[in-house]
Design a protein around this motif. Structure first.
Motif, PDB file in Angstrom:
ATOM      1  N   GLU A   1      -6.885 -19.577  34.666  1.00 47.64           N
ATOM      2  CA  GLU A   1      -7.098 -20.608  35.802  1.00 47.64           C
ATOM      3  C   GLU A   1      -6.824 -22.347  35.972  1.00 47.64           C
ATOM      4  O   GLU A   1      -6.528 -22.477  34.846  1.00 47.64           O
ATOM      5  CB  GLU A   1      -8.737 -21.061  35.576  1.00 47.64           C
ATOM      6  CG  GLU A   1      -9.692 -21.558  36.509  1.00 47.64           C
ATOM      7  CD  GLU A   1     -11.185 -21.787  36.822  1.00 47.64           C
ATOM      8  OE1 GLU A   1     -11.582 -20.459  36.801  1.00 47.64           O
ATOM      9  OE2 GLU A   1     -11.328 -22.387  36.612  1.00 47.64           O
TER      10      GLU A   1
ATOM     11  N   ALA B   1      -6.820 -26.491  48.029  1.00 46.24           N
ATOM     12  CA  ALA B   1      -7.159 -25.500  47.178  1.00 46.24           C
ATOM     13  C   ALA B   1      -9.381 -25.548  47.303  1.00 46.24           C
ATOM     14  O   ALA B   1      -9.590 -26.062  48.450  1.00 46.24           O
ATOM     15  CB  ALA B   1      -7.727 -26.879  45.560  1.00 46.24           C
ATOM     16  N   GLN B   2      -9.748 -24.265  46.054  1.00 44.91           N
ATOM     17  CA  GLN B   2     -10.887 -24.122  46.824  1.00 44.91           C
ATOM     18  C   GLN B   2     -12.113 -24.913  46.705  1.00 44.91           C
ATOM     19  O   GLN B   2     -11.708 -25.728  44.821  1.00 44.91           O
ATOM     20  CB  GLN B   2     -11.555 -23.389  46.730  1.00 44.91           C
ATOM     21  CG  GLN B   2     -12.705 -22.132  46.875  1.00 44.91           C
ATOM     22  CD  GLN B   2     -12.616 -20.533  46.280  1.00 44.91           C
ATOM     23  OE1 GLN B   2     -11.926 -20.203  45.186  1.00 44.91           O
ATOM     24  NE2 GLN B   2     -14.054 -20.138  46.621  1.00 44.91           N
ATOM     25  N   LYS B   3     -12.738 -25.709  47.247  1.00 42.46           N
ATOM     26  CA  LYS B   3     -14.216 -26.709  47.177  1.00 42.46           C
ATOM     27  C   LYS B   3     -15.179 -26.186  46.258  1.00 42.46           C
ATOM     28  O   LYS B   3     -15.530 -25.442  46.979  1.00 42.46           O
ATOM     29  CB  LYS B   3     -13.986 -27.874  47.951  1.00 42.46           C
ATOM     30  CG  LYS B   3     -12.395 -28.287  48.456  1.00 42.46           C
ATOM     31  CD  LYS B   3     -12.022 -28.782  47.821  1.00 42.46           C
ATOM     32  CE  LYS B   3     -10.030 -29.322  48.057  1.00 42.46           C
ATOM     33  NZ  LYS B   3      -9.549 -29.151  49.678  1.00 42.46           N
ATOM     34  N   PHE B   4     -15.850 -27.013  45.418  1.00 39.19           N
ATOM     35  CA  PHE B   4     -16.975 -25.996  44.873  1.00 39.19           C
ATOM     36  C   PHE B   4     -17.640 -27.655  44.587  1.00 39.19           C
ATOM     37  O   PHE B   4     -17.278 -29.050  44.134  1.00 39.19           O
ATOM     38  CB  PHE B   4     -16.957 -25.650  43.825  1.00 39.19           C
ATOM     39  CG  PHE B   4     -16.552 -24.383  43.460  1.00 39.19           C
ATOM     40  CD1 PHE B   4     -16.900 -23.278  44.215  1.00 39.19           C
ATOM     41  CD2 PHE B   4     -15.230 -24.438  43.788  1.00 39.19           C
ATOM     42  CE1 PHE B   4     -17.059 -22.139  44.623  1.00 39.19           C
ATOM     43  CE2 PHE B   4     -14.109 -22.990  43.918  1.00 39.19           C
ATOM     44  CZ  PHE B   4     -15.569 -21.183  43.579  1.00 39.19           C
TER      45      PHE B   4
ATOM     46  N   ASN C   1      -7.080 -26.000  37.475  1.00 40.38           N
ATOM     47  CA  ASN C   1      -8.572 -26.519  38.379  1.00 40.38           C
ATOM     48  C   ASN C   1      -8.504 -28.661  38.575  1.00 40.38           C
ATOM     49  O   ASN C   1      -8.400 -28.919  37.086  1.00 40.38           O
ATOM     50  CB  ASN C   1     -10.311 -25.671  38.381  1.00 40.38           C
ATOM     51  CG  ASN C   1     -10.385 -26.182  37.131  1.00 40.38           C
ATOM     52  OD1 ASN C   1     -10.268 -25.460  35.633  1.00 40.38           O
ATOM     53  ND2 ASN C   1     -11.522 -26.933  37.070  1.00 40.38           N
TER      54      ASN C   1
ATOM     55  N   GLN D   1      -6.270 -24.283  42.152  1.00 38.63           N
ATOM     56  CA  GLN D   1      -6.320 -23.227  42.773  1.00 38.63           C
ATOM     57  C   GLN D   1      -8.250 -23.914  43.078  1.00 38.63           C
ATOM     58  O   GLN D   1      -8.039 -23.099  44.489  1.00 38.63           O
ATOM     59  CB  GLN D   1      -6.939 -22.344  41.832  1.00 38.63           C
ATOM     60  CG  GLN D   1      -5.163 -21.627  41.849  1.00 38.63           C
ATOM     61  CD  GLN D   1      -5.508 -21.111  40.151  1.00 38.63           C
ATOM     62  OE1 GLN D   1      -6.367 -21.225  39.504  1.00 38.63           O
ATOM     63  NE2 GLN D   1      -4.579 -20.083  40.013  1.00 38.63           N
ATOM     64  N   LYS D   2      -8.898 -24.748  42.610  1.00 40.88           N
ATOM     65  CA  LYS D   2     -10.267 -24.578  42.702  1.00 40.88           C
ATOM     66  C   LYS D   2     -10.445 -25.937  42.026  1.00 40.88           C
ATOM     67  O   LYS D   2      -9.730 -27.109  41.019  1.00 40.88           O
ATOM     68  CB  LYS D   2     -11.256 -24.413  41.634  1.00 40.88           C
ATOM     69  CG  LYS D   2     -10.770 -22.663  42.378  1.00 40.88           C
ATOM     70  CD  LYS D   2     -11.654 -22.180  40.639  1.00 40.88           C
ATOM     71  CE  LYS D   2     -11.879 -20.599  41.233  1.00 40.88           C
ATOM     72  NZ  LYS D   2     -12.578 -19.557  40.218  1.00 40.88           N
TER      73      LYS D   2
ATOM     74  N   PRO E   1     -18.446 -23.709  40.093  1.00 38.00           N
ATOM     75  CA  PRO E   1     -18.468 -22.650  41.596  1.00 38.00           C
ATOM     76  C   PRO E   1     -18.809 -21.226  40.336  1.00 38.00           C
ATOM     77  O   PRO E   1     -19.652 -21.028  39.167  1.00 38.00           O
ATOM     78  CB  PRO E   1     -16.823 -22.149  41.030  1.00 38.00           C
ATOM     79  CG  PRO E   1     -16.399 -22.051  39.963  1.00 38.00           C
ATOM     80  CD  PRO E   1     -17.562 -23.865  38.910  1.00 38.00           C
TER      81      PRO E   1
END
Ligand SMILES: [Zn+2]
Ligand SMILES: [Zn+2]
Length: 136
Positions: A24, A127-130, A26, A109-110, A134
């Motif tokens: 991963e 990028a995927q946001k949290f 991030n 990626q995140k 997550p």
């Protein structure tokens, strides 16, 4: 896999070589990562521990985040943060993107903890946001 991921601290006393692809990649905008990095977020690559060879004497400090103890390793000579390990999750090894010999290999990626992020700290739009962590 592609060639090994190599890197280390700014003065070269701590070095690592990793023969695996990251699990991963991030960014994290939590307050701990802001303070530790001195800027808006930390950028991390997570690898499987058995693929890592590290050398040099790092100093460690432990911090609790997200219910997990994080042991952060830095160089006592130049002060660079280089990697971190989680005593409770011994199978992973996480390096700071800026410690790579070729940091262009980092592709976030995140993004974690955007709830703590600042407007001046711009993020990769793809990028995927949290908000926080997550779900695992
Ligand atoms: Zn150093
Ligand atoms: Zn963080």
């Amino acid at each position: 896999m592609s060639e090994a991921y190599t890197g280390g601290c700014a003065c070269g006393a701590i070095r690592y070589e990793i023969t695996a692809e990251p699990i991963e990649m991030n960014d994290c905008q939590c307050r701990q990562c802001q303070r530790k990095s001195g800027t808006g977020h930390g950028s991390y690559l997570t690898f499987p521990r058995p693929a890592v060879k590290a050398e040099g004497e790092a100093k460690h400090w432990d911090v609790v985040g997200g219910g997990t103890i994080k042991s952060r390793a830095f160089c006592p000579t130049c002060g660079s943060p280089v990697y971190l390990t989680f005593p409770g999750i011994p199978e992973i090894f996480i390096v700071h993107a800026g410690s790579l010999d070729d940091p262009s290999r980092y592709k976030p990626q995140k993004v974690l903890w955007t709830a703590a992020g600042h407007a001046w700290d711009r993020l990769d739009p793809s990028a995927q946001k949290f908000d926080k962590m997550p779900p695992r």
